[in-house]
Design a protein around this motif. Sequence first.
Motif, PDB file in Angstrom:
ATOM      1  N   ASP A 180       6.884   6.932  13.971  1.00  0.00           N
ATOM      2  CA  ASP A 180       7.911   7.953  14.227  1.00  0.00           C
ATOM      3  C   ASP A 180       7.216   9.307  14.234  1.00  0.00           C
ATOM      4  OD1 ASP A 180       9.810   5.939  14.182  1.00  0.00           O
ATOM      5  OD2 ASP A 180      10.648   6.503  12.224  1.00  0.00           O
ATOM      6  N   SER A 181       7.512  10.135  15.227  1.00  0.00           N
ATOM      7  CA  SER A 181       6.744  11.368  15.422  1.00  0.00           C
ATOM      8  C   SER A 181       6.693  12.238  14.158  1.00  0.00           C
ATOM      9  CB  SER A 181       7.274  12.162  16.607  1.00  0.00           C
ATOM     10  OG  SER A 181       8.620  12.535  16.399  1.00  0.00           O
ATOM     11  N   TYR A 182       7.804  12.382  13.456  1.00  0.00           N
ATOM     12  CA  TYR A 182       7.813  13.215  12.252  1.00  0.00           C
ATOM     13  C   TYR A 182       6.765  12.752  11.251  1.00  0.00           C
ATOM     14  CZ  TYR A 182       9.323  15.637   8.050  1.00  0.00           C
ATOM     15  OH  TYR A 182       9.346  16.414   6.911  1.00  0.00           O
ATOM     16  N   TYR A 183       6.719  11.442  10.991  1.00  0.00           N
ATOM     17  CA  TYR A 183       5.784  10.904   9.997  1.00  0.00           C
ATOM     18  C   TYR A 183       4.367  10.791  10.544  1.00  0.00           C
ATOM     19  CZ  TYR A 183       9.973  10.341   7.350  1.00  0.00           C
ATOM     20  OH  TYR A 183      11.133  10.619   6.689  1.00  0.00           O
ATOM     21  N   ALA A 184       4.231  10.432  11.811  1.00  0.00           N
ATOM     22  CA  ALA A 184       2.901  10.315  12.421  1.00  0.00           C
ATOM     23  C   ALA A 184       2.165  11.653  12.360  1.00  0.00           C
ATOM     24  CB  ALA A 184       3.018   9.833  13.862  1.00  0.00           C
ATOM     25  N   ASP A 226       0.854  -1.190   0.000  1.00  0.00           N
ATOM     26  CA  ASP A 226       0.000   0.000   0.000  1.00  0.00           C
ATOM     27  C   ASP A 226       0.887   1.237   0.000  1.00  0.00           C
ATOM     28  OD1 ASP A 226      -2.337  -1.516   0.039  1.00  0.00           O
ATOM     29  OD2 ASP A 226      -2.607  -1.335   2.213  1.00  0.00           O
ATOM     30  N   LEU A 227       0.457   2.269  -0.696  1.00  0.00           N
ATOM     31  CA  LEU A 227       1.186   3.536  -0.690  1.00  0.00           C
ATOM     32  C   LEU A 227       0.729   4.354   0.512  1.00  0.00           C
ATOM     33  CD1 LEU A 227       1.101   4.578  -4.465  1.00  0.00           C
ATOM     34  CD2 LEU A 227       2.957   3.478  -3.205  1.00  0.00           C
ATOM     35  N   VAL A 228       1.675   4.961   1.208  1.00  0.00           N
ATOM     36  CA  VAL A 228       1.359   5.827   2.344  1.00  0.00           C
ATOM     37  C   VAL A 228       1.810   7.242   1.998  1.00  0.00           C
ATOM     38  CG1 VAL A 228       1.300   4.061   4.150  1.00  0.00           C
ATOM     39  CG2 VAL A 228       3.492   5.044   3.492  1.00  0.00           C
TER      40      VAL A 228
END
Length: 156
Positions: free
Chosen positions: A130-134, A91-93
């Motif tokens: 990870d906080s940056y991505y979340a 799946d693409l995120v």
Amino acid sequence: MLKKLSTSFLGLTIFLTAGLGSVFADSKLDQEIDQVLGTKYSYGGTTTSGFDCSGFTMYVFSALGIKLPHQSGSQFEMGTVVTRDNLRSGDLVFFNTSGRGVSHVGIYIGDGKFAHSSTSRGVVTNRLSDSYYAERYVGAKRIMSDSAYETHAADE
């Protein structure tokens, strides 16, 4: 003598099991991603000389026989919406890293992780948590049909 033989047998068993496990557990998707891990970031890049984020996803999916456009926003327009709880490998995120909508894309690889081309580190894996991505997560899209998933992304 028996102890030495048992130790040798155990070592050989672990060696063979570890080797076989890594060869047979990797899907075609995993293999394609593994081959380009560490490739440097290059704006507009679509080859193993350097990838940007959508060039990376385009390259990997092309190896699986699936055509994607070269732009994260355009890739976000494709496929079917998938909730975070229902993600599967392939799946693409998508993320908003610019403050102006979808600006980054990666490929979900299971176990809460995704592979992507980072501007600072090239092709790497990170955790969605990870906080940056979340904080920048926009959503996910399923591009692969169920049969393509079984062929290319399902762990064997």
